[in-house]
Design a protein around this motif. Sequence first.
Motif: not given
Length: 292
Positions: A77-84, A160-163, A168-171, A232-233
């Motif tokens: 959550a922290v990784t994806t939120s920060g990068l987005k 998976v976080a990078l994918v 999601g970065v578009g939103l 992830i799944w």
Amino acid sequence: MIETRPRSRKSPYPLWFFIPAAIIYGVLFLVPTVSSLWFSLTRWDLSTAEFIGLENFQQFFSEPFLIKGLVNTLIYAVTTSGLKTVCGLLLAVLLTSNIFARGFLRTLVFFPVLVSTIGIGITFAVMMHPTKGIINVTLEALGIPGPGWLTNPALALFSVALVDVWKGVGLATLIFIAGLAAISPDYYEAARIDGATRLQQFFRITLPLVRPATVIVVTLSLIGGLRSFDLIWAMTRGGPGFSSDVIASVIYKQYQAGFYGLSTAGNVILFALIAVIILPFTLWFNRREVEA
């Protein structure tokens, strides 16, 4: 002197107007929530339920692979939120400037948001194959040994976080573009007259005034990261081992194994985790907004 009290503002709608919405909210949210709390305290199947108190929660926090899923959820959550947030803001600044094909580039950035998450997961799982994937084949052609993106326990979760960030970065970019559009050009014009550089304008004008959009992006990204399951799944199924398991995938595996009470307790823990992280953050921002 006669003291006048401010009159309370009366709603223009009668009270019974709210009854249908209250019924829908109660049936779709309150009843399932209370039911989940009850079933998390039981050992149950489709026909019986035995009250066992907090045993499910004790077992959850005593199992190493369940704790691993909890830690992975926070990291993810922290990784994806920060990068987005960072990438979305930088892309929004770029796509609001006078560049060639700006409209096309905005569409290109936002397009992954519209694509099926499962489809993206399967596609990238093929692309990240350690020997046949296009990514490692390209790296080997350049003389660079390709890593095991999804087979190395140290890399699987972050791959998976990078994918997830790519999708999601578009939103996030779209929200930041709306926030940047609300900033008056007069601020930048006054800053240029005072001799401010582009970098100074970004840190002194853009960042403070785009704060509401930042909070929206961080909040949505954190909630999405904490609840993440489908990507992830589709890519790793929580593997290799338990290295990329998150709470949602652990809950699903427990349901598959027939441990319904334990998996329901995991749902309650996930709900509490989201509330504990998001509510203080929202309250803190609202207080800062009022003070500002």
